[in-house]
Enzyme design. Structure first.
Site, PDB file in Angstrom:
ATOM      1  N   GLU A   2      -5.323  -0.729   3.164  1.00  0.00           N
ATOM      2  CA  GLU A   2      -4.612   0.136   4.131  1.00  0.00           C
ATOM      3  C   GLU A   2      -5.482   0.424   5.351  1.00  0.00           C
ATOM      4  O   GLU A   2      -4.980   0.551   6.465  1.00  0.00           O
ATOM      5  CB  GLU A   2      -4.191   1.448   3.465  1.00  0.00           C
ATOM      6  CG  GLU A   2      -3.298   1.304   2.235  1.00  0.00           C
ATOM      7  CD  GLU A   2      -2.106   0.389   2.436  1.00  0.00           C
ATOM      8  OE1 GLU A   2      -1.619   0.274   3.573  1.00  0.00           O
ATOM      9  OE2 GLU A   2      -1.686  -0.244   1.443  1.00  0.00           O
TER      10      GLU A   2
ATOM     11  N   GLU B  94       8.344   1.943   6.647  1.00  0.00           N
ATOM     12  CA  GLU B  94       8.343   0.483   6.699  1.00  0.00           C
ATOM     13  C   GLU B  94       9.246  -0.057   5.587  1.00  0.00           C
ATOM     14  O   GLU B  94       9.200   0.458   4.480  1.00  0.00           O
ATOM     15  CB  GLU B  94       6.936  -0.085   6.510  1.00  0.00           C
ATOM     16  CG  GLU B  94       6.869  -1.539   6.939  1.00  0.00           C
ATOM     17  CD  GLU B  94       5.480  -2.177   6.740  1.00  0.00           C
ATOM     18  OE1 GLU B  94       4.687  -1.662   5.945  1.00  0.00           O
ATOM     19  OE2 GLU B  94       5.230  -3.199   7.380  1.00  0.00           O
TER      20      GLU B  94
ATOM     21  N   ALA C 253       1.172   1.830  -1.493  1.00  0.00           N
ATOM     22  CA  ALA C 253       0.519   2.588  -0.429  1.00  0.00           C
ATOM     23  C   ALA C 253       1.012   2.082   0.916  1.00  0.00           C
ATOM     24  O   ALA C 253       1.500   0.954   1.009  1.00  0.00           O
ATOM     25  CB  ALA C 253      -0.995   2.430  -0.525  1.00  0.00           C
ATOM     26  N   MET C 254       0.886   2.909   1.925  1.00  0.00           N
ATOM     27  CA  MET C 254       1.420   2.574   3.246  1.00  0.00           C
ATOM     28  C   MET C 254       0.458   3.006   4.340  1.00  0.00           C
ATOM     29  O   MET C 254      -0.040   4.125   4.331  1.00  0.00           O
ATOM     30  CB  MET C 254       2.791   3.265   3.399  1.00  0.00           C
ATOM     31  CG  MET C 254       3.403   3.145   4.767  1.00  0.00           C
ATOM     32  SD  MET C 254       3.798   1.410   5.166  1.00  0.00           S
ATOM     33  CE  MET C 254       3.686   1.499   6.962  1.00  0.00           C
TER      34      MET C 254
HETATM   35 ZN   LIG Z   1      -0.338  -3.945   3.527  1.00  0.00          ZN
END
Ligand SMILES: [Zn+2]
Length: 888
Positions: A338, A166, A302-303
């Site tokens: 997340e 992303e 974080a993803m």
């Molecule tokens: Zn987010």
């Protein structure tokens, strides 16, 4: 995605901006909405990708093939898809109904990040299989497939691989229709060292040895999802798991770190059933991993890859040697964020980046809700107001943007991950939930998720679901707040007590930091839900016109925005302010916090004198609510920084803070106590940091004592305060102390501790030490993802020095930052400064390095610096006068 705790960005990134000219007037694509913006011609729609990848970790390259099942929806000779930094070796197209394969010629456009495949004849519409053989590179920052190096349990150099896609970096891993609206099923097969563990969105379907020390891991087919959610990692990992909510949850981390993952695993297991219930649709994948990566990014923390979240170790692993209380809370909060995306973003995805806030605002809001639910003693309700304040600060400048914004370039998509998208998004959702009522709101969410599962949506789809659920009138408020930028200002007229009720006229206008006269003459209008109290039950009205009358039960002090869920500022009459100051101690902590910050913002922007705000600040007693005291100390710390060229006033502020809040620190003690409230642990850290910065002698003496002890005993400083104490030491470091800290950084074993200590080398107030830190950042010593953090640490106190240094070494520094974060690095470096001399430097930088469409972060930085240049002289003189008139 969770933004980096520290945000950076800079430099000469030429993006796909000009690709906007290739926006296709779309045809009738079968599963893709032709009204959604795209940078690809709408001639083909992919349904299924099968990727087989062989990484060569040591050479930092990979070989791969992909087979894509697609429909051509227009007769054409060419197929255009995304590819960046990939070498396409061959492309063949085979009709699904049979027939000879057609060989395509390949033309790649690095600037547009596309590959155009041209076939020997016109192709009819219908189903085809497209096979591409290609190779790519493994990056050393978090873009596409990337490597993170660390020392393993035995102290040996080790390397793991991860992916980060992303907003627009799946195209660095696989030639693809790399836009969120092109959802497809994914099959991933990876050929990795037999000793490693490979992880993807789905569990492994089969594993077999293939010789040469390798194994082939084939993962199960994913449900349809957007390309940016695909994930792959391989390394020397441990995985710990638990059953939860009918699924398996797991934490994956480098071998030997299992115990450090337990906190995150427990949180994950706790949150999943809560979300299954809240969203009304159970988590659809068989498992949910959260994968820890050593190192950091200047772009994100974080993803939310579906079924395989990625999180940097600092905010996933709990290490008693270094993890602070704030980071322990962040482990829960980031995981909750997340995990919310697994529904809001992954199962239901925004059609295009214009609506990114649907992902990020929502996940932030939901994480706060989960935190309040499971940890009511953490004060997340106050953190929520803090988020609103951060949003309003940015939203009051002319360079702001609406929550729903036009994104037309890759770089604009990267820049969309900002405070407006996250914090304003979250604040507006909170206000709307308050308007709708929690039950109606949840019914709307459940309807929205069920109706749009596995599809793409726009903002209006959410409002439609809310109205269907019964939240009548919500869409009008929501549209005002999401489609136009800015902060409403509610001005209260004189109030009267009439028959046990308080009656007042409120006037709606617009709050602005840098365009006060312009917006006063021509304010935007909102439907604003205003909640008010006057000592009895609250009243809520929605005001949309210029003026409205409010009638509130009771004749106590009139408080607008009670509960602090409204997104607006309130300007009271002096009489009303005085009444609120007198009643301050009886207000709830959330209102104390909100009122104090609101009044400070109105004063620093000149809507009222500084005294109006300082009178509130002065009301916060040493023994008050820990979060409110923390905020008050933070406000004093900010004022202290405003007097960086006036040591006498700084000394007066320092003495005041020591006298007022030193006793609270004494009462808390320097050492964390078993079972103490978590808010006390946070306050202790804040008090040490602020008093240490202000050179409080008691705190400095303790810092020096601890540092001396730590040099021989690694356990001498409590782990949860280690970063706090070392920052005090680093800030005041001379050459000998800096050298000692440097030696400790070199010797550190844990990757989080190592990164932390290296970054602190940039924290010295002394210019010579700051310079040494900058020089060190350009060497290979700190590690590829640590160096940029050192530079930002330097910038906190030596912004000009850091910026000059970066400009002198721009190409080198760009290699230290993920591509997605580069255009924001300079904004981050200027954030700690109020030096107007930076304005032309930043503007020249933008002119030379950023496309005209991609300069928003610099515009924001410049607006702020201009504002400070005009407002600070008044703020300083009024604060100094107030301090003289109010000796502590
Ligand atoms: Zn987010």
């Amino acid at each position: 995605m969770k933004r980096a705790l520290i945000l950076l960005a800079s430099a000469a990134f030429v993006c796909a901006a000009s690709a906007s000219s290739s926006f296709a007037a779309a045809a009738q694509a079968d599963t893709v909405d032709s009204n959604v913006p795209t940078q690809l011609p709408r001639t083909a729609v992919p349904h299924h990708y099968a990727i087989t990848v062989t990484p060569h970790a040591q050479r930092l390259t990979f070989d791969s093939t992909v087979s894509i099942d697609l429909d051509l929806v227009q007769p054409t000779r060419t197929i255009v898809l995304n590819a960046a930094d990939l070498k396409l070796a061959s492309a063949t197209l085979t009709p699904a109904k049979g027939g000879p394969a057609l060989i395509g010629t390949i033309e790649q456009d690095p600037k547009a990040q596309t590959a155009t495949l041209t076939f020997p004849r016109q192709l009819a519409t219908g189903a085809y299989g497209l096979n591409i053989r290609y190779s790519g590179k493994i990056n050393t920052q978090a873009n596409g497939l990337f490597a993170l190096d660390y020392k393993n349990k035995e102290g040996k150099d080790a390397r793991s691989l991860f992916t980060q896609f992303e907003a627009s970096d799946a195209r660095r891993f696989v030639p693809s229709w790399d836009e969120p609206d092109y959802k497809a099923k994914w099959d991933l097969t990876a050929r990795v060292p037999a000793s490693e563990m490979a992880v993807s969105n789905m569990p492994a379907a089969s594993t077999r040895p293939i010789g040469g020390g390798l194994k082939e891991v084939r993962f199960q087919t994913s449900p349809v999802m957007s390309s940016y959610l695909l994930f792959f990692a391989t390394g020397d990992f441990d995985r710990i798991t638990k059953p939860s909510g009918g699924r398996e949850v797991g934490i994956v981390m480098s071998r030997g770190n299992g115990p450090k993952g337990q906190l995150a695993l427990d949180a994950e297991a706790q949150i999943l059933p809560y979300y299954n219930d809240y969203f009304g649709t159970p988590f659809p994948l068989p498992k949910l991993d959260n994968v820890a990566g050593p190192g950091q990014s200047q772009f994100f923390g974080a993803m939310e890859n579906w079924g395989a979240i990625f999180t940097f170790e600092r905010i996933l692993l709990n290490d008693p040697a270094i993890t602070s209380e704030a980071e322990r809370q962040a482990i829960f909060g980031v995981e909750a964020h997340e995990m919310a995306h697994q529904w809001f973003g992954d199962l239901v995805t925004m059609a295009w980046w214009d609506d990114l806030w649907l992902n990020e605002g929502f996940a932030s809001w939901m994480a706060d809700k989960a935190t309040q639910h499971f940890h009511p003693d953490w004060g997340a309700d106050i953190d929520h107001v803090q988020a609103r304040e951060a949003a309003m600060a940015l939203d009051s400048f002319k360079s702001t943007h609406p929550i729903v914004q036009q994104v037309r370039t890759v770089e604009q998509a990267n820049q969309a991950f900002d405070t407006i998208t996250y914090q304003k998004g979250e604040s507006v959702l909170s206000m709307l939930e308050g308007f709708a009522g929690a039950e109606t709101w949840r019914a709307g969410i459940r309807d929205y998720i069920a109706r749009h599962a596995y599809q793409n949506t726009r903002t209006e789809d959410l409002w439609a679901a809310m109205e269907r659920a019964g939240a009548k009138g919500l869409a009008a408020i929501a549209r005002d707040y999401t489609n136009q930028p800015g902060v409403p200002l509610i001005q209260v007229g004189p109030s009267q007590c009439v028959g046990g009720h308080t009656v007042a006229t409120i006037t709606q206008s617009q709050f602005s930091s840098d365009q006060r006269a312009e917006v006063a003459a021509n304010p935007k209008r909102w439907h604003v839900p205003v909640r008010a109290t006057a000592g009895a039950a609250p009243t809520q009205v929605v005001t949309s016109g210029p003026t409205a009358q409010i009638t509130v039960s009771g004749c106590g002090p009139l408080l607008l925005n009670s509960g602090q869920t409204g997104y607006f500022r309130t300007l009271y009459t002096p009489t009303q302010l005085h009444a609120l100051q007198s009643a301050f101690q009886s207000l709830g902590p959330v209102d104390q916090y909100g009122l104090m910050n609101d009044q400070m913002a109105l004063a620093t922007t000149g809507y009222q004198p500084m005294a109006a705000a300082l009178d509130f600040l002065g009301q916060v007693p040493s023994g008050g609510n820990a979060k409110v005291v923390q905020a008050a100390v933070g406000a004093w710390s900010g004022l202290y920084d405003d007097f960086d060229k006036d040591p006498a006033t700084q000394a007066a502020i320092a003495a005041r803070v020591s006298r007022l809040y030193g006793p609270r620190l004494q009462q808390l003690g320097f050492v964390p106590r078993q079972g103490e409230p978590p808010t006390d642990s946070l306050l202790r850290g804040s008090l040490i940091a602020t008093l240490g910065k202000m050179r409080d002698p008691v705190v400095l003496a303790e810092a020096n004592r601890l540092f001396a002890a730590w040099r021989s005993d690694p356990n001498a400083i409590p782990g949860s305060l280690k970063q706090t104490w070392l920052r005090v030491i680093a800030r005041n470091a001379d050459q000998a102390t800096w050298d000692a800290l440097h030696a400790k950084a070199q010797a550190a074993t844990g990757s989080v501790e190592r990164t932390s200590v290296y970054q602190l080398l940039g924290a010295s107030h002394d210019e010579a030490q700051a310079n040494r830190a900058l020089e060190l950042a350009l060497t290979n010593e700190p590690g590829k993802t640590t160096s940029a953090g050192i530079i930002t640490t330097v910038a906190d106190q030596h912004s000009r020095m850091a910026i000059d240094f970066v400009l002198a070494h721009l190409a080198q520094v760009n290699q230290l930052i993920d591509i997605s974060g580069r255009s924001r690095f300079m904004q981050r470096l200027s954030a700690g400064s109020n030096d107007p001399a930076l304005i032309p430097i930043l503007e020249n930088y933008a002119q030379a390095n950023l496309a005209a469409t991609d300069r928003k972060p610099i515009d924001q930085a410049v607006d702020r610096l201009r504002f400070e240049a005009t407002s600070l002289p008044r703020v300083r003189s009024e604060v100094a006068a107030w301090l003289r008139a109010h000796p502590a």
